[in-house]
Design a protein around this motif. Structure first.
Motif, PDB file in Angstrom:
ATOM      1  N   LYS A 179     132.779  36.143 -16.051  1.00 26.05           N
ATOM      2  CA  LYS A 179     132.218  37.265 -15.299  1.00 26.05           C
ATOM      3  C   LYS A 179     130.774  37.471 -15.741  1.00 26.05           C
ATOM      4  CE  LYS A 179     136.828  39.214 -15.136  1.00 26.05           C
ATOM      5  NZ  LYS A 179     137.437  38.001 -15.635  1.00 26.05           N
ATOM      6  N   TYR A 180     130.480  38.556 -16.435  1.00 25.68           N
ATOM      7  CA  TYR A 180     129.129  38.844 -16.902  1.00 25.68           C
ATOM      8  C   TYR A 180     129.155  38.999 -18.420  1.00 25.68           C
ATOM      9  CZ  TYR A 180     124.633  41.066 -17.579  1.00 25.68           C
ATOM     10  OH  TYR A 180     123.364  41.347 -18.003  1.00 25.68           O
ATOM     11  N   HIS A 214     133.055  42.895 -16.027  1.00 29.84           N
ATOM     12  CA  HIS A 214     132.974  42.566 -14.598  1.00 29.84           C
ATOM     13  C   HIS A 214     131.573  42.752 -14.038  1.00 29.84           C
ATOM     14  CE1 HIS A 214     137.171  41.696 -13.724  1.00 29.84           C
ATOM     15  NE2 HIS A 214     137.492  42.666 -14.568  1.00 29.84           N
TER      16      HIS A 214
END
Length: 122
Positions: free
Chosen positions: A63-64, A74
């Motif tokens: 994700k991040y 997220h």
């Protein structure tokens, strides 16, 4: 055979030479003396980002990956603050977040001041 007096003189000269050259080693950085000062305490970290880059490269996040905490979230604005015990987190427009020191203010005061600053009222 050696005489006791000769052995004593030899040991004395060896000790003096060791003391003299040991002094120069410490004075000029030999044996890690560092210019005459011996520091057995913690050392400053080098100004090299290799450790950080190596840590980031080892991380897996689909994700991040938050750049300051290396948390996998997220969305970027979900990143936690690096020091949550002394920082307040504010989510700003367009998915950004801001971590600000509480500075001794009561709970929520930092967020209120940031909001007033955003509106131009502070």
């Amino acid at each position: 055979m050696f005489r006791p007096l000769a052995l004593l003189a030899l040991a004395l000269f060896a000790a003096m030479a060791n003391a003299q050259f040991g002094f120069f080693d410490q004075m000029f950085g030999g044996n890690g003396g560092g210019g005459g000062q011996q520091n057995n305490g913690p050392q400053n970290v080098p100004s090299d980002s290799a450790w950080y880059r190596g840590s980031v490269e080892k991380m897996y996040c689909d994700k991040y990956l938050c750049p300051d905490t290396l948390a996998c979230v997220h969305f970027p604005h979900h990143c936690p603050c690096p020091f949550p015990a002394i920082e307040d987190k504010m989510e700003l427009a367009e998915g950004h977040r801001l971590c600000a020191s509480r500075g001794g203010f009561k709970d929520g005061e930092t967020a209120r001041k940031i909001e007033l600053a955003r509106k131009g009222m502070l």
